[in-house]
Design a protein around this motif. Structure first.
Motif, PDB file in Angstrom:
ATOM      1  N   GLY A   1       0.769  -1.241   0.000  1.00 27.68           N
ATOM      2  CA  GLY A   1       0.000   0.000   0.000  1.00 27.68           C
ATOM      3  C   GLY A   1       0.796   1.284   0.000  1.00 27.68           C
ATOM      4  N   GLY A   2       2.072   1.214   0.389  1.00 29.28           N
ATOM      5  CA  GLY A   2       2.891   2.426   0.382  1.00 29.28           C
ATOM      6  C   GLY A   2       3.216   2.836  -1.044  1.00 29.28           C
ATOM      7  N   LEU A   3       3.003   4.113  -1.360  1.00 26.33           N
ATOM      8  CA  LEU A   3       3.255   4.611  -2.728  1.00 26.33           C
ATOM      9  C   LEU A   3       4.601   5.320  -2.783  1.00 26.33           C
ATOM     10  CD1 LEU A   3      -0.329   6.033  -3.438  1.00 26.33           C
ATOM     11  CD2 LEU A   3       0.600   3.794  -4.093  1.00 26.33           C
ATOM     12  N   ARG A   4       5.380   4.997  -3.811  1.00 28.21           N
ATOM     13  CA  ARG A   4       6.727   5.566  -3.954  1.00 28.21           C
ATOM     14  C   ARG A   4       6.830   6.324  -5.273  1.00 28.21           C
ATOM     15  NH1 ARG A   4      10.234   2.692  -0.360  1.00 28.21           N
ATOM     16  NH2 ARG A   4      11.394   4.618  -0.494  1.00 28.21           N
ATOM     17  N   ASP A   5       7.816   7.221  -5.344  1.00 29.15           N
ATOM     18  CA  ASP A   5       8.145   7.823  -6.637  1.00 29.15           C
ATOM     19  C   ASP A   5       9.527   7.304  -7.049  1.00 29.15           C
ATOM     20  OD1 ASP A   5      10.152   9.371  -5.379  1.00 29.15           O
ATOM     21  OD2 ASP A   5       8.761  11.023  -5.022  1.00 29.15           O
ATOM     22  N   PRO A   6       9.961   7.581  -8.304  1.00 26.61           N
ATOM     23  CA  PRO A   6      11.238   6.994  -8.763  1.00 26.61           C
ATOM     24  C   PRO A   6      12.448   7.433  -7.941  1.00 26.61           C
ATOM     25  CG  PRO A   6       9.957   7.760 -10.636  1.00 26.61           C
ATOM     26  CD  PRO A   6       9.250   8.259  -9.408  1.00 26.61           C
TER      27      PRO A   6
ATOM     28  N   TRP B   1       8.139   9.129  -0.709  1.00 25.39           N
ATOM     29  CA  TRP B   1       6.832   8.556  -0.368  1.00 25.39           C
ATOM     30  C   TRP B   1       5.742   9.475  -0.865  1.00 25.39           C
ATOM     31  CZ3 TRP B   1       6.619   3.781   1.607  1.00 25.39           C
ATOM     32  CH2 TRP B   1       7.805   3.266   2.176  1.00 25.39           C
ATOM     33  N   SER B   2       4.693   8.899  -1.473  1.00 28.38           N
ATOM     34  CA  SER B   2       3.629   9.781  -1.955  1.00 28.38           C
ATOM     35  C   SER B   2       2.251   9.294  -1.524  1.00 28.38           C
ATOM     36  CB  SER B   2       3.713   9.946  -3.468  1.00 28.38           C
ATOM     37  OG  SER B   2       4.002   8.724  -4.103  1.00 28.38           O
ATOM     38  N   GLY B   3       2.175   8.734  -0.317  1.00 28.69           N
ATOM     39  CA  GLY B   3       0.873   8.371   0.211  1.00 28.69           C
ATOM     40  C   GLY B   3       0.653   6.889   0.331  1.00 28.69           C
ATOM     41  N   PHE B   4      -0.618   6.539   0.465  1.00 28.46           N
ATOM     42  CA  PHE B   4      -0.983   5.169   0.770  1.00 28.46           C
ATOM     43  C   PHE B   4      -2.261   4.833   0.033  1.00 28.46           C
ATOM     44  CE2 PHE B   4      -2.539   1.646   3.185  1.00 28.46           C
ATOM     45  CZ  PHE B   4      -1.367   0.941   3.386  1.00 28.46           C
ATOM     46  N   ASP B   5      -2.348   3.621  -0.510  1.00 32.27           N
ATOM     47  CA  ASP B   5      -3.522   3.237  -1.287  1.00 32.27           C
ATOM     48  C   ASP B   5      -3.951   1.819  -0.923  1.00 32.27           C
ATOM     49  OD1 ASP B   5      -5.526   2.887  -3.149  1.00 32.27           O
ATOM     50  OD2 ASP B   5      -4.299   3.400  -4.897  1.00 32.27           O
ATOM     51  N   ALA B   6      -5.112   1.689  -0.290  1.00 31.88           N
ATOM     52  CA  ALA B   6      -5.614   0.354   0.048  1.00 31.88           C
ATOM     53  C   ALA B   6      -7.014   0.131  -0.521  1.00 31.88           C
ATOM     54  CB  ALA B   6      -5.598   0.148   1.562  1.00 31.88           C
ATOM     55  N   ARG B   7      -7.317   0.794  -1.657  1.00 31.79           N
ATOM     56  CA  ARG B   7      -8.589   0.517  -2.332  1.00 31.79           C
ATOM     57  C   ARG B   7      -8.580  -0.944  -2.796  1.00 31.79           C
ATOM     58  NH1 ARG B   7      -8.404   3.752  -7.342  1.00 31.79           N
ATOM     59  NH2 ARG B   7      -6.181   3.365  -7.028  1.00 31.79           N
ATOM     60  N   PRO B   8      -9.759  -1.572  -2.876  1.00 36.16           N
ATOM     61  CA  PRO B   8      -9.802  -2.981  -3.292  1.00 36.16           C
ATOM     62  C   PRO B   8      -9.061  -3.254  -4.602  1.00 36.16           C
ATOM     63  CG  PRO B   8     -11.911  -2.351  -2.396  1.00 36.16           C
ATOM     64  CD  PRO B   8     -11.081  -1.092  -2.433  1.00 36.16           C
ATOM     65  N   GLU B   9      -9.264  -2.390  -5.616  1.00 30.54           N
ATOM     66  CA  GLU B   9      -8.596  -2.649  -6.902  1.00 30.54           C
ATOM     67  C   GLU B   9      -7.080  -2.474  -6.793  1.00 30.54           C
ATOM     68  OE1 GLU B   9     -10.727   1.419  -7.389  1.00 30.54           O
ATOM     69  OE2 GLU B   9     -10.764  -0.312  -6.060  1.00 30.54           O
ATOM     70  N   ALA B  10      -6.643  -1.531  -5.955  1.00 27.52           N
ATOM     71  CA  ALA B  10      -5.198  -1.330  -5.751  1.00 27.52           C
ATOM     72  C   ALA B  10      -4.618  -2.521  -4.992  1.00 27.52           C
ATOM     73  CB  ALA B  10      -4.954  -0.038  -4.983  1.00 27.52           C
TER      74      ALA B  10
ATOM     75  N   LEU C   1      -3.383   2.095   7.778  1.00 31.61           N
ATOM     76  CA  LEU C   1      -4.795   2.294   7.488  1.00 31.61           C
ATOM     77  C   LEU C   1      -4.894   3.405   6.450  1.00 31.61           C
ATOM     78  CD1 LEU C   1      -7.769   1.701   8.253  1.00 31.61           C
ATOM     79  CD2 LEU C   1      -7.584   3.561   9.926  1.00 31.61           C
ATOM     80  N   ASP C   2      -5.592   3.145   5.361  1.00 34.72           N
ATOM     81  CA  ASP C   2      -5.817   4.176   4.340  1.00 34.72           C
ATOM     82  C   ASP C   2      -6.972   5.046   4.843  1.00 34.72           C
ATOM     83  OD1 ASP C   2      -6.606   5.700   2.163  1.00 34.72           O
ATOM     84  OD2 ASP C   2      -6.245   4.099   0.703  1.00 34.72           O
ATOM     85  N   PRO C   3      -6.703   6.343   5.105  1.00 31.77           N
ATOM     86  CA  PRO C   3      -7.750   7.197   5.673  1.00 31.77           C
ATOM     87  C   PRO C   3      -8.955   7.368   4.748  1.00 31.77           C
ATOM     88  CG  PRO C   3      -5.807   8.508   5.098  1.00 31.77           C
ATOM     89  CD  PRO C   3      -5.426   7.067   4.906  1.00 31.77           C
TER      90      PRO C   3
END
Length: 334
Positions: free
Chosen positions: A84-89, A93-102, A127-129
């Protein structure tokens, strides 16, 4: 090696797990050959639980584990993955994504990088807010039904979130920081887990090296995130290293190392707790495994409590911005 049941519905795992994060560039440069040799040595010693995150150096850590598991049978390792942790190249860190499709997308990539057809324990790292925990757990539950995931875990969430998650699907463990100097879990979260039959995989048992007995001032090199961590700075560091000196006296009297005392203390907090050690080298792994032979008497426990009373640490577990992402530290659980 002794084994512990992870939660009421979880797998049996070694009493000590290997946290692999440090093998991929977060504490400064790491050595691939030594990392693989360390994973091999751990497996040979009977360690079965390997813990990772798909965002540890943007997939590098999973590829490293895949390399180490070549030629082994799949059942040799119980692989626990946080997502769920989002990274850039640039590694930011650019946030968190725990949507079902993600969630399903991250899982697909992890399976491929690890070279496995299922993951033993899959968990959102935070926890994804923006996403109700029920939706995230529901998506992983779909993947359990489909055979891609064996068990569902949680990480760094508080009691209310745990209860909501369990209402959707059995949870085998909560992964959370727990050590002599990080005892927030004792204020309600541990009780909730015990009530619900959820095990604990405790990371940070050496507080990222701070209470390992190997840390000295000005040791954080380039690329080492500890250079910015509150507990490793200025007066905080002086005060925290003074706690380590007090522990050192207890360790010396027992003929063991500070790290062994710190690991043994966490192990002694309950049969439902499995400490994860972040050894990146075989010598550190051997030291950590030695902790399993350390028996702490009630006198030892009392002496440790006097040396490092609850709440004795100076500085927060993370910098302020990251503390905000910890559901486990929210409100009254702080």
């Amino acid at each position: 090696m002794q084994y512990r049941q992870l939660g009421a519905t979880g797998p049996r795992v070694s009493e000590l797990g290997l946290g692999c994060m440090g093998m991929s560039a977060i504490y400064g440069p790491s050595n691939q050959t030594e990392s693989i040799a360390t994973i091999h040595a751990a497996l040979e010693a009977g360690v079965t639980l390997l813990d990772t995150g798909d965002f540890y150096d943007s997939g590098h850590n999973e590829l490293l584990i895949a390399e180490a598991l070549k030629g082994k049978t799949r059942e040799d390792a119980i692989i626990s993955v946080k997502f769920g942790g989002l990274r850039d190249p640039a590694g930011g860190w650019s946030g968190f994504d725990a949507r079902p499709e993600a969630t399903k997308n991250f899982l697909a990539y992890s399976l491929k990088r690890l070279g496995v057809d299922y993951i033993d324990i899959y968990r959102p790292a935070r926890l994804d807010p923006n996403v109700p925990i029920e939706e995230t757990i529901g998506a992983i539950a779909d993947m359990v039904k489909a055979g891609y995931v064996k068990h569902i875990g949680l990480s760094e969430v508080g009691s209310e979130t745990i209860r909501r998650a369990v209402a959707v699907h059995p949870i085998v463990d909560l992964q959370i920081e727990y050590s002599l100097i990080s005892r927030g879990i004792e204020d309600g979260i541990l009780e909730t887990c015990r009530e619900l039959g959820i095990g604990i995989t405790a990371y940070g048992v050496l507080s990222r090296g701070l209470i390992s007995g190997h840390w000295t001032k000005d040791r954080a090199g380039p690329g080492d995130y500890r250079a910015h961590s509150p507990r490793f700075q200025g007066e905080n560091l002086d005060r925290n290293l003074a706690l380590v000196e007090a522990l050192q006296r207890i360790a010396q009297a027992k003929g063991v190392t500070v790290a062994q005392i710190a690991i043994a203390w966490v192990t002694a907090q309950g049969e439902d707790i499995v400490p994860l050690v972040g050894a990146r080298r075989r010598d550190r792994l051997v030291e950590a495994l030695g902790a399993l032979d350390v028996t702490l008497t009630s006198d030892d426990m009392a002496a440790i409590e006097r040396a490092v009373p609850k709440g004795a640490a100076s500085g927060t577990r993370y910098a302020e911005a990251q503390m905000a992402h910890l559901d486990s530290e929210a409100g009254h659980q702080h």
